[in-house]
Design a protein around this motif. Structure first.
Motif, short mmCIF file in Angstrom:
data_model
loop_
_atom_site.label_atom_id
_atom_site.label_comp_id
_atom_site.label_asym_id
_atom_site.label_seq_id
_atom_site.Cartn_x
_atom_site.Cartn_y
_atom_site.Cartn_z
N LYS A 22 35.19 -69.54 33.69
CA LYS A 22 35.94 -70.62 33.06
C LYS A 22 36.93 -70.06 32.02
N THR A 23 36.37 -69.25 31.12
CA THR A 23 37.19 -68.66 30.07
C THR A 23 38.24 -67.74 30.68
N TYR A 24 37.79 -66.98 31.65
CA TYR A 24 38.64 -65.98 32.26
C TYR A 24 39.88 -66.62 32.87
N MET A 25 39.66 -67.73 33.57
CA MET A 25 40.76 -68.44 34.21
C MET A 25 41.83 -68.81 33.18
N GLU A 26 41.36 -69.31 32.06
CA GLU A 26 42.31 -69.74 31.04
C GLU A 26 43.11 -68.57 30.47
N LYS A 27 42.42 -67.44 30.35
CA LYS A 27 43.09 -66.24 29.87
C LYS A 27 44.18 -65.81 30.86
N VAL A 28 43.79 -65.80 32.09
CA VAL A 28 44.76 -65.45 33.15
C VAL A 28 45.96 -66.39 33.09
N ASP A 29 45.63 -67.66 32.98
CA ASP A 29 46.64 -68.70 32.93
C ASP A 29 47.68 -68.38 31.85
N ALA A 30 47.16 -67.94 30.71
CA ALA A 30 48.02 -67.70 29.57
C ALA A 30 49.08 -66.65 29.85
N ASN A 31 48.66 -65.54 30.48
CA ASN A 31 49.65 -64.50 30.72
C ASN A 31 49.18 -63.53 31.80
N MET A 32 49.95 -63.45 32.85
CA MET A 32 49.62 -62.60 33.99
C MET A 32 49.56 -61.14 33.61
N THR A 33 50.36 -60.74 32.64
CA THR A 33 50.41 -59.32 32.27
C THR A 33 49.11 -58.90 31.58
N HIS A 34 48.36 -59.86 31.00
CA HIS A 34 47.08 -59.54 30.37
C HIS A 34 46.11 -58.92 31.37
N ILE A 35 46.03 -59.53 32.55
CA ILE A 35 45.06 -59.03 33.53
C ILE A 35 45.47 -57.65 34.02
N ILE A 36 46.77 -57.43 34.20
CA ILE A 36 47.24 -56.09 34.61
C ILE A 36 46.90 -55.08 33.50
N LYS A 37 47.13 -55.48 32.26
CA LYS A 37 46.81 -54.62 31.11
C LYS A 37 45.31 -54.28 31.09
N ASP A 78 58.01 -67.37 44.48
CA ASP A 78 57.94 -66.10 45.21
C ASP A 78 58.49 -64.94 44.39
N GLU A 79 59.50 -65.20 43.61
CA GLU A 79 60.08 -64.14 42.81
C GLU A 79 59.08 -63.65 41.77
N GLU A 80 58.40 -64.60 41.09
CA GLU A 80 57.36 -64.24 40.11
C GLU A 80 56.24 -63.44 40.78
N ARG A 81 55.82 -63.94 41.94
CA ARG A 81 54.73 -63.30 42.66
C ARG A 81 55.08 -61.86 43.04
N ARG A 82 56.28 -61.72 43.52
CA ARG A 82 56.72 -60.41 43.97
C ARG A 82 56.82 -59.44 42.79
N LYS A 83 57.33 -59.92 41.67
CA LYS A 83 57.45 -59.06 40.49
C LYS A 83 56.08 -58.63 40.00
N ALA A 84 55.15 -59.59 39.90
CA ALA A 84 53.81 -59.29 39.41
C ALA A 84 53.10 -58.31 40.33
N LEU A 85 53.20 -58.54 41.64
CA LEU A 85 52.54 -57.65 42.60
C LEU A 85 53.16 -56.26 42.57
N ALA A 86 54.49 -56.20 42.54
CA ALA A 86 55.16 -54.89 42.51
C ALA A 86 54.78 -54.15 41.24
N SER A 87 54.70 -54.88 40.15
CA SER A 87 54.33 -54.28 38.88
C SER A 87 52.89 -53.74 38.94
N LEU A 88 51.98 -54.54 39.47
CA LEU A 88 50.58 -54.14 39.60
C LEU A 88 50.45 -52.92 40.52
N CYS A 89 51.08 -52.97 41.68
CA CYS A 89 50.97 -51.88 42.67
C CYS A 89 51.57 -50.59 42.11
N ASN A 90 52.72 -50.72 41.48
CA ASN A 90 53.39 -49.56 40.90
C ASN A 90 52.51 -48.92 39.83
N SER A 91 51.93 -49.77 38.98
CA SER A 91 51.08 -49.30 37.91
C SER A 91 49.86 -48.56 38.47
#
Lengths: 240, 240, 240, 240, 240, 240
Positions: free
Chosen positions: E97-112, E141-154
């Motif tokens: 429950k908590t985790y979802m809300e954290k994710v919701d707040a900022n996608m870059t948090h989970i990558i971090k 799709d643009e957001e998704r692609r950026k987040a995925l590319a960022s995650l994969c690159n990292s």
């Protein structure tokens, strides 16, 4: 009513003499089915065999490329130009980049420009290649329909016989991109490119031709070094 | 209840006498299946064989083109006009361009105009060709349904028997563009254009006809130089 | 639990006695499959054979047309009216045009009007023909579901047994227009109109009937001059 | 890990003993495939054969109808209630109309209400019938997924074994309405209703069951007067 | 280039040695096809057979359930944890429950958070199960692609070899939910679950594997009590 | 007109000599069909066999991965780089993360950057791999079409022969993601990956090639350790 010969070998036989003067025809087909070649033969033959002034509106190709490409089919547009009866809108003088922005600004500008060229040069045959790119610029079906009806009405009133090309989606049965283009025109000619084994076989049919009797079967055509050649007595599929 | 003869050869036999007076019929079919010819025969025959005043509303064709086209099927609209019973809305006096803008302004204007012509000329038969373009002008299904219900109700109240044409999407099984038109009308007649090998074969069926028994099979028809001719005892497909 | 006979020949046998009292049934089928005739037989038979007051809500047809149409199947609504037990909402006193606008204003008004008529006339059988037009007036699936659940709950609470007709898209397998109507009701009866060669063959099946055993095959029915007749032991397709 | 018997004849054999305690199962199937009966047997059997308290959340049916309907399958809910272990959310005390509005106000309220009932009555088995109506109330897939994950997590944490029913679109191969429900749950059981000739034949398969081996074929089941009976060694289709 | 063995029986033979170190692989398949088991074997085998630290990111299951489920396949995650090389993100300490809300707040948090765990524990193998839920959180799709590319690159930059699971729609041929996930990754492995008669037969193919030769046929696999076992010389379908 | 050899074995035979200089070719195919290898061979062969400077724009892969991957096919990009004629946009100096944000800011920046590299290094061959990711950044079809037309026009004006790769949806017949890319280019080459039994068989066809005659059948190709090899006389499917 007077009929205009296309001079595309075999097609006028399917059309029982040609296209009614002043009518708008939608030429529909998938990518690579020969729509531009077909349309240019209509203009070129008008100029070279009949002395009729023709206008080719392209939103897809530059003048240089178009001239080069058509030479392959024996359509020498420089020669047609020298005759003084071949006209082109969409070339590089009005560079594509600039042109796009102008179109963007106001759809009626491009219709106005077409009308001006027609009046000035007494154009009898017009091609718009393709209508897809024109309609894509508009916001919704109502806008598209109004612009197309306005364009078609204007061309008919000026006495022009017109071919509007429409690229259909790969593998679909649509006659146009938005499903409204076929309502506005007076006739619809369809080019097919049907996979049979490893071959893509071209076929042609006349789907609608208001005010004129016409062949109703799917016929074979070929893209030769003399352009499109229709075989008006050969059927594409065996009958059931 | 009184039935109105269409005088389209073979059709009245399928309809067991004709269409109930005052009813609205949707005539549905793909591009090039003969909807306009069918609809004009209904009006023309009313005028010439029965002395009934008819109104043809077109949003697709100019008067000149329409008159020319119909001559091909022996429908001499100038003659019908001289009889004083054939009326047209959508011709070039109200030019298409201007007309479109007027329609745009308010949908009820066009219904009002139709009602005025009906009352003034005691119109008994009405065609709206096509309903697609009318419904396309409206914003959503609720608007479309209200406008159509209002139009149909108004025509029935004035005692008119009406055919509304509807162009269906190539290769689809839809009866109309928005899937609501068939709810509002009293009957639905479907024209088919089925590819069999390299041929497009025309067929006709009566899909719904409230208040009236009717033939329930798909019958063959042909577009001849006398217009649509229905073969009410020949079936389109072999039975399974 | 008490079962209500439909008195539609053959159907009560499929339903193992009838429909459970107080339940809501969705009657689903394509254009021209006989939904209105089926639904009216349910009301008419209740009035004439069982002395039960019935209410027919129509958003598609005027009273005059409906009365005329039903005569064809031996359903004499004037006679039913004289018995004092047949009631109609949606007729011409509240003219269609005006009525539409009222509906538009507030969906709860029409539910209120239905409830008032039910209470005043002790209605036992209700038909809403069709539910498509009601749901089309609402903005989204949540609104539609709330309105339908509210209507169905209200009708059940008042003890009414109800048929809601739903026109399905030509050639689709949907049970309703929005795919939520079937959740809310207690039962679903489906009418088919299947093309076999050049014929359209009618079939009927009971897809869901909470709280009641029922026949589970697709049976043949016919639309005769006495209305719908079901053949509860004949199957539509040969078994595999 | 402890497995919970469903006591549905034949099903526990497919499940190799039952459902893992504390897990969430999606029960997916088309209209009329027996989802509610299946789900109620799971609750009823828990109460009557195992002494486990059960909670049935319905957003589709009133208590009266549900009680009546289940009697048909020998599920006497009044008796289960008297045992003191059968609980219902969604009945007429909180009338459907009022209830809907409350749900509308805040999705977390309904989860809170479910949690309260579980804690107060030491519920071990839960059914939510159906999840479609819950998810329909939410704005987008992210909201739906969060609410479902929250609900499922909460039920697992409280030690409940849960069945969530999901009505699939007629003729589709979807496992749920929004295509996300199956991600969140621990297992998916699918009910089929396949047309064979004029019959609709029921079938059942276990598509996913995390942490537990299970039968992987499509088995036959029947809806009898004792409810769902599964034939765990009979296959639905002949093997290729 | 160094190849990482999956130690999934038979798979490394299909991969001609394994997965290239530092690459991102999409593991695509329908509900219940064994994606989580496959992915966990990859991590577990790394820890237990190779001494490589592994990270399993789950957004679908709680730690307790996951640990229980994997025991079924002989994957003892408590033992792996004791070795000190197995790491989990998404368990109940950060409750769902908590985790979802954290994710919701900022996608870059989970990558971090993933990057921090990788650096701290020198993670070599990573699983994200599933990518569907991550991408669903993003707006377009643009957001998704950026987040995925960022995650994969990292992940590649940190030297991790990664498996991203993707649940495909039942009965579709898609490789991912949004049709962009397969562009960003270095390889795509597809799990099938094909109905043959009443059985669901599992199959596996390597659809893309940049920089590495690989088997190109659809092979048979089984989910056994030792997890996924691939039969790298058995084909799923008979050749045409 | 001058033709540019691709030096891909067998392809120049299908192209009757090569691609017309200055033209834009769309290379379309599903995931894993070999588009990047094909495109890189075109650049690499230009540099190594013809001494023509080449530019490879990638938005999908890092420089390191790309260099590693291409070695597998004997394409030694370090060597090509040392020759001083191989150029890359999209590598890690402009790190992917940063690069994405830059692209986001303004589409014209990336076109400008490409133009600068072309002018500075006298580039003759260009690859954009893939066009999907570029078009995904834009808001609507009109934006996409303008950006693509602008890019293609700019590359042609600078005298570059260009390959734009386009990943098509699994199992679809589309030629591109948005259905407009094929309008703007001068030619379309399609790669297939057709399942035959348990194998995925690669095929290639030239669908459109303005201004140039070409083979019109679907031919076989293989991905070997020397990259793509086309068999220009072998057909993929048996003829009907």
């Amino acid at each position: 009513m007077k009929k205009i010969k296309t001079y595309i070998p075999g097609l006028d036989e399917m059309l029982k003499g040609g296209i009614l003067q002043g009518r708008n025809i939608l030429l529909s087909g998938p990518c690579g089915s020969g729509k531009s070649t077909f349309a240019m033969q209509f203009i070129y033959n008008g100029v070279m065999k009949h002395g009729e002034a023709g206008l080719y509106v392209t939103l897809e190709e530059s003048k240089e490329k178009l001239y080069d490409d058509m030479l392959q089919f024996g359509l020498d547009l420089k020669k047609a130009e020298q005759v003084g009866k071949f006209h082109l809108i969409g070339g590089p003088i009005a560079s594509l980049k600039t042109y796009m922005e102008k179109v963007d600004a106001n759809m009626t500008h491009i219709i106005k420009e077409i009308e001006d060229v027609i009046k000035e040069h007494k154009i009898k045959r017009v091609v718009v290649d393709s209508i897809n790119l024109l309609t894509m610029l508009l916001k919704n079906d109502e806008e598209r329909r109004k612009a197309l009806a306005s364009l078609c009405n204007s061309l008919s009133t000026l006495g022009c016989t017109t071919i509007l090309t429409s690229e259909t989606k790969e593998g679909s049965m649509d006659l146009s991109r938005y499903g409204i283009e076929e309502f506005i025109v007076d006739g619809v000619i369809v080019l097919y490119l049907v996979r049979q084994g490893s071959k893509f076989v071209p076929g042609i049919t006349i789907r609608k031709m208001r005010g004129s009797d016409h062949d109703k079967e799917i016929r074979v055509f070929k893209i030769t070094e003399k352009g499109i050649v229709v075989y008006p007595t050969e059927t594409m599929f065996a009958d059931i």
